[in-house]
Design a protein around this motif. Structure first.
Motif, PDB file in Angstrom:
ATOM      1  N   GLY A  17      39.151 -28.912 -70.416  1.00 33.91           N
ATOM      2  CA  GLY A  17      39.583 -28.014 -71.486  1.00 33.91           C
ATOM      3  C   GLY A  17      40.687 -28.536 -72.377  1.00 33.91           C
ATOM      4  O   GLY A  17      41.357 -27.761 -73.062  1.00 33.91           O
ATOM      5  N   LEU A  18      40.866 -29.864 -72.394  1.00 29.71           N
ATOM      6  CA  LEU A  18      41.940 -30.441 -73.209  1.00 29.71           C
ATOM      7  C   LEU A  18      41.420 -31.263 -74.381  1.00 29.71           C
ATOM      8  O   LEU A  18      42.170 -31.981 -75.034  1.00 29.71           O
ATOM      9  N   GLY A  19      40.138 -31.123 -74.664  1.00 29.22           N
ATOM     10  CA  GLY A  19      39.534 -31.878 -75.750  1.00 29.22           C
ATOM     11  C   GLY A  19      38.531 -32.873 -75.220  1.00 29.22           C
ATOM     12  O   GLY A  19      38.734 -33.472 -74.157  1.00 29.22           O
ATOM     13  N   PRO A  66      34.241 -26.017 -61.702  1.00 29.31           N
ATOM     14  CA  PRO A  66      34.692 -24.865 -62.504  1.00 29.31           C
ATOM     15  C   PRO A  66      35.655 -25.278 -63.614  1.00 29.31           C
ATOM     16  O   PRO A  66      36.182 -26.402 -63.615  1.00 29.31           O
ATOM     17  N   ASP A  67      35.873 -24.385 -64.558  1.00 30.61           N
ATOM     18  CA  ASP A  67      36.871 -24.628 -65.594  1.00 30.61           C
ATOM     19  C   ASP A  67      38.247 -24.821 -64.969  1.00 30.61           C
ATOM     20  O   ASP A  67      38.605 -24.136 -64.006  1.00 30.61           O
ATOM     21  N   ALA A  68      38.997 -25.764 -65.523  1.00 28.39           N
ATOM     22  CA  ALA A  68      40.340 -26.032 -65.006  1.00 28.39           C
ATOM     23  C   ALA A  68      41.343 -25.079 -65.646  1.00 28.39           C
ATOM     24  O   ALA A  68      41.267 -24.792 -66.843  1.00 28.39           O
ATOM     25  N   HIS A  69      42.279 -24.607 -64.849  1.00 30.94           N
ATOM     26  CA  HIS A  69      43.342 -23.730 -65.343  1.00 30.94           C
ATOM     27  C   HIS A  69      44.680 -24.285 -64.872  1.00 30.94           C
ATOM     28  O   HIS A  69      44.916 -24.441 -63.672  1.00 30.94           O
ATOM     29  N   GLY A  70      45.534 -24.602 -65.822  1.00 25.44           N
ATOM     30  CA  GLY A  70      46.831 -25.180 -65.491  1.00 25.44           C
ATOM     31  C   GLY A  70      46.801 -26.689 -65.622  1.00 25.44           C
ATOM     32  O   GLY A  70      45.834 -27.342 -65.207  1.00 25.44           O
ATOM     33  N   LEU A  71      47.856 -27.253 -66.211  1.00 23.29           N
ATOM     34  CA  LEU A  71      47.893 -28.688 -66.475  1.00 23.29           C
ATOM     35  C   LEU A  71      47.814 -29.518 -65.201  1.00 23.29           C
ATOM     36  O   LEU A  71      47.333 -30.655 -65.232  1.00 23.29           O
ATOM     37  N   LEU A  86      40.800 -34.488 -66.572  1.00 24.83           N
ATOM     38  CA  LEU A  86      40.564 -35.204 -67.826  1.00 24.83           C
ATOM     39  C   LEU A  86      40.603 -36.711 -67.608  1.00 24.83           C
ATOM     40  O   LEU A  86      39.699 -37.438 -68.055  1.00 24.83           O
ATOM     41  N   VAL A  87      41.638 -37.182 -66.933  1.00 27.35           N
ATOM     42  CA  VAL A  87      41.776 -38.625 -66.686  1.00 27.35           C
ATOM     43  C   VAL A  87      40.600 -39.142 -65.862  1.00 27.35           C
ATOM     44  O   VAL A  87      40.040 -40.207 -66.159  1.00 27.35           O
ATOM     45  N   ALA A  88      40.200 -38.381 -64.841  1.00 26.15           N
ATOM     46  CA  ALA A  88      39.064 -38.780 -64.020  1.00 26.15           C
ATOM     47  C   ALA A  88      37.791 -38.874 -64.861  1.00 26.15           C
ATOM     48  O   ALA A  88      36.997 -39.810 -64.697  1.00 26.15           O
ATOM     49  N   GLY A  89      37.609 -37.919 -65.770  1.00 22.57           N
ATOM     50  CA  GLY A  89      36.425 -37.930 -66.627  1.00 22.57           C
ATOM     51  C   GLY A  89      36.394 -39.127 -67.551  1.00 22.57           C
ATOM     52  O   GLY A  89      35.351 -39.774 -67.718  1.00 22.57           O
ATOM     53  N   VAL A  90      37.529 -39.461 -68.148  1.00 28.99           N
ATOM     54  CA  VAL A  90      37.586 -40.594 -69.080  1.00 28.99           C
ATOM     55  C   VAL A  90      37.370 -41.918 -68.353  1.00 28.99           C
ATOM     56  O   VAL A  90      36.621 -42.788 -68.819  1.00 28.99           O
ATOM     57  N   VAL A  91      38.031 -42.082 -67.206  1.00 30.10           N
ATOM     58  CA  VAL A  91      37.856 -43.318 -66.436  1.00 30.10           C
ATOM     59  C   VAL A  91      36.415 -43.453 -65.948  1.00 30.10           C
ATOM     60  O   VAL A  91      35.807 -44.531 -66.039  1.00 30.10           O
ATOM     61  N   GLY A  95      34.177 -26.326 -81.396  1.00 28.30           N
ATOM     62  CA  GLY A  95      34.321 -27.283 -80.313  1.00 28.30           C
ATOM     63  C   GLY A  95      35.790 -27.571 -80.029  1.00 28.30           C
ATOM     64  O   GLY A  95      36.652 -27.359 -80.887  1.00 28.30           O
ATOM     65  N   THR A  96      36.071 -28.043 -78.819  1.00 27.82           N
ATOM     66  CA  THR A  96      37.449 -28.265 -78.392  1.00 27.82           C
ATOM     67  C   THR A  96      37.948 -29.645 -78.793  1.00 27.82           C
ATOM     68  O   THR A  96      37.429 -30.666 -78.325  1.00 27.82           O
ATOM     69  N   VAL A  97      38.962 -29.680 -79.647  1.00 27.01           N
ATOM     70  CA  VAL A  97      39.615 -30.923 -80.050  1.00 27.01           C
ATOM     71  C   VAL A  97      41.042 -30.870 -79.518  1.00 27.01           C
ATOM     72  O   VAL A  97      41.738 -29.870 -79.679  1.00 27.01           O
ATOM     73  N   GLY A  98      41.475 -31.932 -78.862  1.00 23.49           N
ATOM     74  CA  GLY A  98      42.821 -31.928 -78.303  1.00 23.49           C
ATOM     75  C   GLY A  98      43.232 -33.295 -77.825  1.00 23.49           C
ATOM     76  O   GLY A  98      42.682 -34.312 -78.263  1.00 23.49           O
ATOM     77  N   VAL A  99      44.162 -33.311 -76.899  1.00 23.93           N
ATOM     78  CA  VAL A  99      44.676 -34.577 -76.397  1.00 23.93           C
ATOM     79  C   VAL A  99      43.583 -35.396 -75.720  1.00 23.93           C
ATOM     80  O   VAL A  99      43.605 -36.632 -75.740  1.00 23.93           O
ATOM     81  N   GLY A 100      42.600 -34.715 -75.135  1.00 22.97           N
ATOM     82  CA  GLY A 100      41.493 -35.424 -74.509  1.00 22.97           C
ATOM     83  C   GLY A 100      40.668 -36.208 -75.511  1.00 22.97           C
ATOM     84  O   GLY A 100      40.163 -37.292 -75.204  1.00 22.97           O
ATOM     85  N   THR A 101      40.526 -35.675 -76.714  1.00 18.05           N
ATOM     86  CA  THR A 101      39.794 -36.364 -77.777  1.00 18.05           C
ATOM     87  C   THR A 101      40.503 -37.659 -78.143  1.00 18.05           C
ATOM     88  O   THR A 101      39.874 -38.716 -78.303  1.00 18.05           O
ATOM     89  N   VAL A 102      41.822 -37.586 -78.265  1.00 18.55           N
ATOM     90  CA  VAL A 102      42.623 -38.761 -78.604  1.00 18.55           C
ATOM     91  C   VAL A 102      42.605 -39.768 -77.459  1.00 18.55           C
ATOM     92  O   VAL A 102      42.426 -40.973 -77.673  1.00 18.55           O
ATOM     93  N   LEU A 103      42.775 -39.279 -76.222  1.00 19.73           N
ATOM     94  CA  LEU A 103      42.770 -40.165 -75.056  1.00 19.73           C
ATOM     95  C   LEU A 103      41.455 -40.919 -74.961  1.00 19.73           C
ATOM     96  O   LEU A 103      41.437 -42.132 -74.700  1.00 19.73           O
ATOM     97  N   TYR A 104      40.355 -40.225 -75.187  1.00 19.85           N
ATOM     98  CA  TYR A 104      39.040 -40.864 -75.149  1.00 19.85           C
ATOM     99  C   TYR A 104      38.945 -41.937 -76.224  1.00 19.85           C
ATOM    100  O   TYR A 104      38.487 -43.060 -75.974  1.00 19.85           O
TER     101      TYR A 104
END
Length: 226
Positions: free
Chosen positions: A38-40, A104-109, A116-121, A175-184
């Motif tokens: 949920g962070l992009g 499930p959807d993640a709640h809380g940083l 997010l990091v696991a998904g990108v790696v 759509g969700t744009v956020g820090v995850g979009t930039v990290l990717y």
């Protein structure tokens, strides 16, 4: 000698097929993880997510439909799909929906950031696996290389224009744009390059160079041959 050649090639082909489908399945799963964080998400998944929210279709099904439509654009561009191209359309979307069904959807940083990091790696690992199999580029990268040939514009320019177009469209659709979009965007190139070397299959073909910008299918800046 002919039988001996076939015997020696069988494990080689088997490894390529395993890498292709394992890589595509992991790619879809990695996309599912970034969505759940949920962070992009990456630009194409921003687009898929936006369409999903307006149609009620799952994001994986939307990914399949969009991939099939993009593949149709190959016809006027005279691009030739490979086994990996067609497989990409279906396997990634199905795997993405499968991952989202169990995560499930993640709640809380504290949960969102590791997911997010696991998904990108994992996306970088998956990219290295299925590109190294060399069964053809994904439909979106084929669109990129086809436009490069037709227009004479650089690969980087064509990719940037496509990614910006789908990102803007997806954002407008919700759509969700956020820090995850930039990290990717900043990490997928280096990650894919590293894992390409790790999963390289000797004799499968020439070197594949990976661009540092965002990518959906292969993050490549050189056309992949079958």
């Amino acid at each position: 000698m002919g039988f001996g050649q076939k015997f020696r090639r069988t494990p080689h082909l088997t490894r390529r097929l395993v890498q292709l489908y394992a890589g595509l399945a992991l790619y879809g799963a990695s996309c599912g993880l970034t969505v759940r964080a949920g962070l992009g998400v990456d630009p194409w998944d921003v687009f898929h997510q936006g369409i999903s929210r307006h149609t009620g279709l799952t994001i994986g099904v939307v990914s399949i439909i969009v991939g099939a439509l993009v593949l149709l654009l190959w016809v006027p561009l005279r691009q030739r799909p490979g086994l990996g191209t067609v497989s990409n359309v279906f396997v990634v979307g199905l795997s993405m929906d499968g991952a989202m069904a169990v995560v499930p959807d993640a709640h809380g940083l504290a949960y969102q950031i590791p997911l997010l990091v696991a998904g990108v790696v994992l996306n970088g690992v998956a990219t290295g696996m299925y590109i190294s199999a060399r069964f053809g580029p994904g439909p979106r990268d084929g669109l990129m290389t086809g436009l490069n040939k037709r227009t004479g514009w650089s690969i980087r320019l064509v990719r940037t224009l496509i990614e910006l177009a789908v990102l803007a469209s997806g954002f407008l659709l919700g759509g969700t744009v956020g820090v995850g979009t930039v990290l990717y965007a900043v990490s997928i190139g280096p990650l894919a390059q590293f894992f390409l070397r790790f999963f390289e299959i000797p004799g499968a073909g020439g070197e594949v160079r990976v661009a540092s910008g965002p990518a959906r299918d292969t993050a490549e800046d050189a056309r992949i041959s079958n």
